[in-house]
Design a protein around this motif. Structure first.
Motif, PDB file in Angstrom:
ATOM      1  N   GLU A 195       0.828  -1.209   0.000  1.00 36.05           N
ATOM      2  CA  GLU A 195       0.000   0.000   0.000  1.00 36.05           C
ATOM      3  C   GLU A 195       0.862   1.260   0.000  1.00 36.05           C
ATOM      4  O   GLU A 195       0.609   2.198  -0.771  1.00 36.05           O
ATOM      5  CB  GLU A 195      -0.941   0.000   1.203  1.00 36.05           C
ATOM      6  N   GLU A 196       1.867   1.292   0.837  1.00 34.28           N
ATOM      7  CA  GLU A 196       2.737   2.468   0.891  1.00 34.28           C
ATOM      8  C   GLU A 196       3.473   2.671  -0.431  1.00 34.28           C
ATOM      9  O   GLU A 196       3.657   3.810  -0.878  1.00 34.28           O
ATOM     10  CB  GLU A 196       3.725   2.336   2.040  1.00 34.28           C
ATOM     11  N   GLN A 197       3.871   1.576  -1.057  1.00 35.54           N
ATOM     12  CA  GLN A 197       4.556   1.685  -2.350  1.00 35.54           C
ATOM     13  C   GLN A 197       3.633   2.291  -3.404  1.00 35.54           C
ATOM     14  O   GLN A 197       4.037   3.166  -4.173  1.00 35.54           O
ATOM     15  CB  GLN A 197       5.036   0.299  -2.795  1.00 35.54           C
ATOM     16  N   ALA A 198       2.379   1.829  -3.428  1.00 37.07           N
ATOM     17  CA  ALA A 198       1.416   2.339  -4.402  1.00 37.07           C
ATOM     18  C   ALA A 198       1.103   3.809  -4.134  1.00 37.07           C
ATOM     19  O   ALA A 198       1.053   4.631  -5.066  1.00 37.07           O
ATOM     20  CB  ALA A 198       0.140   1.506  -4.375  1.00 37.07           C
ATOM     21  N   LEU A 199       0.879   4.153  -2.880  1.00 42.20           N
ATOM     22  CA  LEU A 199       0.590   5.547  -2.542  1.00 42.20           C
ATOM     23  C   LEU A 199       1.775   6.441  -2.881  1.00 42.20           C
ATOM     24  O   LEU A 199       1.590   7.577  -3.346  1.00 42.20           O
ATOM     25  CB  LEU A 199       0.249   5.660  -1.054  1.00 42.20           C
ATOM     26  N   ARG A 200       2.961   5.935  -2.683  1.00 41.50           N
ATOM     27  CA  ARG A 200       4.174   6.704  -2.997  1.00 41.50           C
ATOM     28  C   ARG A 200       4.304   6.950  -4.496  1.00 41.50           C
ATOM     29  O   ARG A 200       4.819   7.979  -4.938  1.00 41.50           O
ATOM     30  CB  ARG A 200       5.400   5.928  -2.491  1.00 41.50           C
ATOM     31  N   PHE A 201       3.805   6.010  -5.302  1.00 45.10           N
ATOM     32  CA  PHE A 201       3.953   6.119  -6.758  1.00 45.10           C
ATOM     33  C   PHE A 201       2.804   6.862  -7.422  1.00 45.10           C
ATOM     34  O   PHE A 201       3.027   7.716  -8.278  1.00 45.10           O
ATOM     35  CB  PHE A 201       4.065   4.723  -7.385  1.00 45.10           C
ATOM     36  N   VAL A 202       1.557   6.526  -7.062  1.00 48.30           N
ATOM     37  CA  VAL A 202       0.417   7.015  -7.847  1.00 48.30           C
ATOM     38  C   VAL A 202      -0.631   7.767  -7.036  1.00 48.30           C
ATOM     39  O   VAL A 202      -1.571   8.313  -7.622  1.00 48.30           O
ATOM     40  CB  VAL A 202      -0.272   5.857  -8.609  1.00 48.30           C
ATOM     41  N   GLY A 203      -0.525   7.789  -5.719  1.00 52.18           N
ATOM     42  CA  GLY A 203      -1.512   8.498  -4.930  1.00 52.18           C
ATOM     43  C   GLY A 203      -2.731   7.654  -4.606  1.00 52.18           C
ATOM     44  O   GLY A 203      -2.919   6.553  -5.132  1.00 52.18           O
ATOM     45  N   ARG A 204      -3.585   8.183  -3.732  1.00 53.56           N
ATOM     46  CA  ARG A 204      -4.697   7.395  -3.197  1.00 53.56           C
ATOM     47  C   ARG A 204      -5.785   7.098  -4.224  1.00 53.56           C
ATOM     48  O   ARG A 204      -6.346   6.004  -4.249  1.00 53.56           O
ATOM     49  CB  ARG A 204      -5.305   8.106  -1.985  1.00 53.56           C
ATOM     50  N   ASP A 205      -6.120   8.042  -5.101  1.00 52.67           N
ATOM     51  CA  ASP A 205      -7.253   7.839  -6.010  1.00 52.67           C
ATOM     52  C   ASP A 205      -7.001   6.669  -6.957  1.00 52.67           C
ATOM     53  O   ASP A 205      -7.841   5.761  -7.092  1.00 52.67           O
ATOM     54  CB  ASP A 205      -7.532   9.114  -6.804  1.00 52.67           C
ATOM     55  N   LEU A 206      -5.868   6.659  -7.635  1.00 53.18           N
ATOM     56  CA  LEU A 206      -5.556   5.557  -8.549  1.00 53.18           C
ATOM     57  C   LEU A 206      -5.337   4.259  -7.774  1.00 53.18           C
ATOM     58  O   LEU A 206      -5.733   3.176  -8.239  1.00 53.18           O
ATOM     59  CB  LEU A 206      -4.329   5.893  -9.388  1.00 53.18           C
TER      60      LEU A 206
END
Length: 381
Positions: free
Chosen positions: A133-144
């Motif tokens: 989750e942190e990796q995804a939020l770091r890359f693309v943000g919460r909406d995507l």
């Protein structure tokens, strides 16, 4: 030498062929009633559609030698996987690309504008991502993340994304152009007549015998010089240390008159939709024309003792148990563990073939030197 290969999938076929060509006598057994393992394909009797019986298998590779190898046993036709995702009441293109971004956010951005926009969406307060989750939020943000990754990941892995390692998202899962080809590899295609005839052709050699509906038993080892095991690593030892964790898949088959979804693979990102994706099999053979269609709704769950294992989980508990089984395997003489199950790793088909070719070469080199073949040519570590 007399060689026993347990499993009539890609690993067993490729290793068996190379050793047979070197003059060894190879016996390939499989507990199932067909060859090909999870790559098995067959025609649907009612529609004529070529079915990927255990889910879609799309061949893609940058390995020229592997590409030449499979083309030596089957005619491959061009196929590019263009995945779509239904999420939050709309259909988008995957991987996330410039069209996805513009459509999702209602924009008309150029590549450099979109890059800056996504950078603004990303959570830069996460400097060292510790989980998926942190990796995804770091890359693309919460909406995507919530539209395309969170719900799908929860369904696929049966746990919160915070429990999964950050390494699952190894690189930025976004393209700032309109390329919707799911894979990057130079060579992509499908065997014209399916994978099962290709694997049958690989095993078609006078030094190879194939026995189906034949489960492995330990007394078989006494009659051969070496065993190649492509079944579950823990299964070879009777699961006596415990079972390694896997996800399995359930397929809900249904038919449709005409074209059901217009693409081969449709993901479903919303958590309240119980299936992860729907595959429409006639789109895997776009050179064929069929009036009827066969589709699978795909559900992921924890694998039980009687289930087909698909995806190794490899979380902390499994890694500790895996280390114990690796030690057991390395202390066992006369057996080499290969393939997805034998090394407890998720492998694409091209990597499976490459490792099988390398394993056969290593075995032949050991035979020439008079040394014992290793338990693993590619370490599960």
């Amino acid at each position: 030498m007399q060689i026993l290969l347990v499993g009539a999938g890609l690993s067993g076929a490729v290793i068996g062929r190379k050793l047979a060509e070197a003059g060894h006598s190879c016996r390939i057994i499989d507990a199932r009633s067909h060859i090909g393992g999870n790559c098995h394909t067959e025609r649907d009797a009612d529609t004529g559609v070529m079915m990927h019986v255990y889910g879609p298998h799309i061949f893609h590779t940058d390995d020229q030698e592997v590409w030449n190898y499979v083309n030596g046993f089957a005619e491959f036709l061009p196929f590019q996987n263009r995945v779509k995702s239904t999420t939050q009441g709309a259909v988008y293109s995957l991987p996330i690309n410039l069209l996805t971004i513009n459509q999702f956010f209602g924009k008309t951005m150029r590549p450099d504008e979109a890059r800056d926009f996504i950078a603004g969406q990303a959570d830069r307060t996460i400097e060292d991502p510790q989980n998926f989750e942190e990796q995804a939020l770091r890359f693309v943000g919460r909406d995507l993340y919530e539209a395309f990754f969170k719900g799908y990941t929860e369904k696929q892995w049966g746990c919160a994304p915070t429990e999964l390692p950050a390494s699952i998202l190894k690189r930025l899962p976004v393209r700032f152009n309109y390329d919707d080809n799911y894979f990057f590899h130079r060579f992509q295609g499908m065997p014209k007549d399916g994978y099962t005839p290709m694997i049958a052709a690989i095993m078609d050699h006078p030094n190879i015998t194939v026995q189906l509906d034949t489960p492995y038993s330990a007394d078989m080892t006494a009659t051969v010089d070496h065993v190649f095991w492509s079944g579950p690593l823990d299964g070879f030892f009777g699961y006596d240390l415990g079972r390694l964790g896997y996800r399995t898949l359930d397929f809900e088959r249904f038919t449709h008159d005409g074209d059901y979804q217009g693409c081969a693979v449709m993901n479903y990102g919303d958590r309240d939709v119980p299936w992860t994706r729907i595959t429409e099999h006639k789109h895997f053979s776009p050179w064929e024309i069929h009036d009827g269609s066969v589709c699978y709704r795909e559900y992921s769950r924890a694998a039980g003792p009687q289930d087909i294992p698909y995806y190794p989980i490899r979380l902390v508990k499994e890694k500790a148990l895996l280390a114990d089984y690796i030690a057991r395997a390395r202390a066992t003489e006369g057996v080499t563990f290969v393939g997805r199950l034998g090394t407890y790793r998720y492998l694409d088909m091209d990597v499976t073939i490459r490792e099988a070719m390398d394993t056969a070469d290593a075995f032949l080199n050991c035979a020439r030197r008079g040394t014992a073949p290793p338990a693993f040519v590619t370490s599960p570590d």
